[in-house]
Design an enzyme around this catalytic site. Structure first.
Site, PDB file in Angstrom:
ATOM      1  N   ASN A  49     -10.704  -3.214  -6.157  1.00 32.48           N
ATOM      2  CA  ASN A  49      -9.864  -2.275  -6.920  1.00 32.48           C
ATOM      3  C   ASN A  49     -10.400  -1.957  -8.320  1.00 32.48           C
ATOM      4  O   ASN A  49      -9.946  -1.008  -8.958  1.00 32.48           O
ATOM      5  CB  ASN A  49      -8.418  -2.784  -7.029  1.00 32.48           C
ATOM      6  CG  ASN A  49      -7.638  -2.631  -5.741  1.00 32.48           C
ATOM      7  OD1 ASN A  49      -6.702  -3.380  -5.470  1.00 32.48           O
ATOM      8  ND2 ASN A  49      -8.006  -1.661  -4.907  1.00 32.48           N
ATOM      9  N   ASP A  73       0.817  -1.220   0.000  1.00 32.10           N
ATOM     10  CA  ASP A  73       0.000   0.000   0.000  1.00 32.10           C
ATOM     11  C   ASP A  73       0.852   1.272   0.000  1.00 32.10           C
ATOM     12  O   ASP A  73       1.951   1.290   0.546  1.00 32.10           O
ATOM     13  CB  ASP A  73      -0.893  -0.031   1.253  1.00 32.10           C
ATOM     14  CG  ASP A  73      -2.031   0.962   1.157  1.00 32.10           C
ATOM     15  OD1 ASP A  73      -2.297   1.471   0.059  1.00 32.10           O
ATOM     16  OD2 ASP A  73      -2.648   1.241   2.207  1.00 32.10           O
TER      17      ASP A  73
HETATM   18  C1  FPP Z   1      -2.120  -0.059  -3.259  1.00 35.60           C
HETATM   19  O1  FPP Z   1      -1.627   1.266  -3.228  1.00 35.60           O
HETATM   20  C2  FPP Z   1      -1.580  -0.766  -4.416  1.00 35.60           C
HETATM   21  C3  FPP Z   1      -2.316  -1.348  -5.412  1.00 35.60           C
HETATM   22  C4  FPP Z   1      -3.804  -1.371  -5.394  1.00 35.60           C
HETATM   23  C5  FPP Z   1      -1.669  -1.992  -6.583  1.00 35.60           C
HETATM   24  C6  FPP Z   1      -0.434  -2.790  -6.304  1.00 35.60           C
HETATM   25  C7  FPP Z   1       0.157  -3.202  -7.608  1.00 35.60           C
HETATM   26  C8  FPP Z   1       1.476  -3.231  -7.893  1.00 35.60           C
HETATM   27  C9  FPP Z   1       2.533  -2.958  -6.894  1.00 35.60           C
HETATM   28  C10 FPP Z   1       1.937  -3.503  -9.308  1.00 35.60           C
HETATM   29  C11 FPP Z   1       1.959  -4.891  -9.813  1.00 35.60           C
HETATM   30  C12 FPP Z   1       2.258  -5.969  -8.853  1.00 35.60           C
HETATM   31  C13 FPP Z   1       3.138  -6.987  -9.051  1.00 35.60           C
HETATM   32  C14 FPP Z   1       3.131  -8.128  -8.100  1.00 35.60           C
HETATM   33  C15 FPP Z   1       4.131  -7.024 -10.152  1.00 35.60           C
HETATM   34  P1  FPP Z   1      -2.635   2.486  -3.425  1.00 35.60           P
HETATM   35  O2  FPP Z   1      -2.754   2.770  -4.887  1.00 35.60           O
HETATM   36  O3  FPP Z   1      -3.940   2.177  -2.747  1.00 35.60           O
HETATM   37  O4  FPP Z   1      -1.881   3.658  -2.722  1.00 35.60           O
HETATM   38  P2  FPP Z   1      -2.554   4.886  -1.952  1.00 35.60           P
HETATM   39  O5  FPP Z   1      -3.258   4.326  -0.747  1.00 35.60           O
HETATM   40  O6  FPP Z   1      -1.381   5.740  -1.593  1.00 35.60           O
HETATM   41  O7  FPP Z   1      -3.492   5.548  -2.926  1.00 35.60           O
END
Ligand code: FPP
Length: 247
Positions: free
Chosen positions: A75, A27
């Site tokens: 998501n 996150d």
């Molecule tokens: C949460 O941060 C993250 C996600 C919903 C996506 C995670 C995906 C990746 C790291 C890329 C692909 C993964 C792999 C395994 C290659 P957020 O967007 O909710 O952050 P925020 O809370 O700061 O908005």
């Protein structure tokens, strides 16, 4: 073993026990990017590199399973641009994983309903999973279109269907049998669940499997997460007194 850059040569594995199974909510990607005046997708790109780094590190220190939350059943509510950027990063990661498989020797598994992903991504996931099946040792589980409640409902439905078909009886179901019907069926429960970025909630992650997991929260945003941060979490974990309901 060489860890933490060039100067420190230490065999950490000999220094302390490591959790058998670590799970991470990756996150803070969006906030990391916004803080830098970048599009949120840049945060996901940085986050996927960090995943690669942390997975390799876990393999090297003797962790047996790493489970990461890459995309939840919720998501899909994000903008089309963001969803497609995350899917693109997953595709990129899997392509590269295929190329480097023999060298990396990381077994890949996927938890979640992959049928909603593009046929190409589904095919890539299946291919990486099949090829890496022969590797023993470290396994990375990527949660994709995953939700803990959804996982439990699907398992309950599957068991009900077996009962209807006369292949099972309700009284035969116990915790162990039910656990085996989840996406994580063949994987032991996580010992340590880490959530970076300052949020302190579960967000539908491994609801069944986390019954006795130790939680660790940190303010560090996922794209800034390093092996040193992971070591802090492992060290905190090693000081916990896990009683599993006993005394
Ligand atoms: C949460 O941060 C993250 C996600 C919903 C996506 C995670 C995906 C990746 C790291 C890329 C692909 C993964 C792999 C395994 C290659 P957020 O967007 O909710 O952050 P925020 O809370 O700061 O908005």
């Amino acid at each position: 073993m060489r860890l933490f850059g060039k100067k420190k040569e230490v065999s950490l594995q000999a220094d302390r026990p490591v959790p058998r199974h670590i799970a991470i909510v990756m996150d803070g990607n969006g906030r990391w990017a916004t803080k830098r005046g970048l599009p949120r997708t840049a945060g996901h790109a940085a986050g996927s590199e960090v995943f690669r780094n942390i997975a390799t590190y876990c393999r090297d220190i003797g962790v047996e399973y790493l489970t990461v939350y890459a995309f939840s059943t919720e998501n899909w509510k994000r903008s089309e641009e963001e969803v497609s950027a995350i899917m693109g990063l997953l595709k990129k990661y899997l392509f590269e994983a295929l190329e480097k498989m023999e060298k990396d020797r990381i077994k890949l598994e996927f938890f979640g309903d992959l049928s909603r992903l593009s046929p190409e991504l589904q095919e890539l996931a299946e291919k990486t999973k099949q090829i890496s099946k022969k590797y023993e040792g470290f396994q990375a589980n990527i949660c994709l279109n995953y939700g803990g409640r959804d996982e439990i409902v699907r398992a309950a439905r599957a068991f009900a269907a077996q009962c209807t078909a006369g292949a099972a009886k309700p009284e035969e179901l116990d915790e162990e049998a039910f656990g085996k019907m989840l996406y994580s069926g063949s994987v032991p429960d996580p010992d340590l669940i880490i959530r970076p970025s300052g949020e302190q909630r579960i967000s539908n992650f491994l609801l069944w499997q986390s019954a006795y997991a130790e939680y660790y929260f940190t303010d560090v945003l996922w794209p800034d997460y390093t092996p040193e941060e992971l070591e802090k979490a492992i060290s905190a974990f090693n000081q916990r007194n896990r009683r599993f309901g006993g005394v």
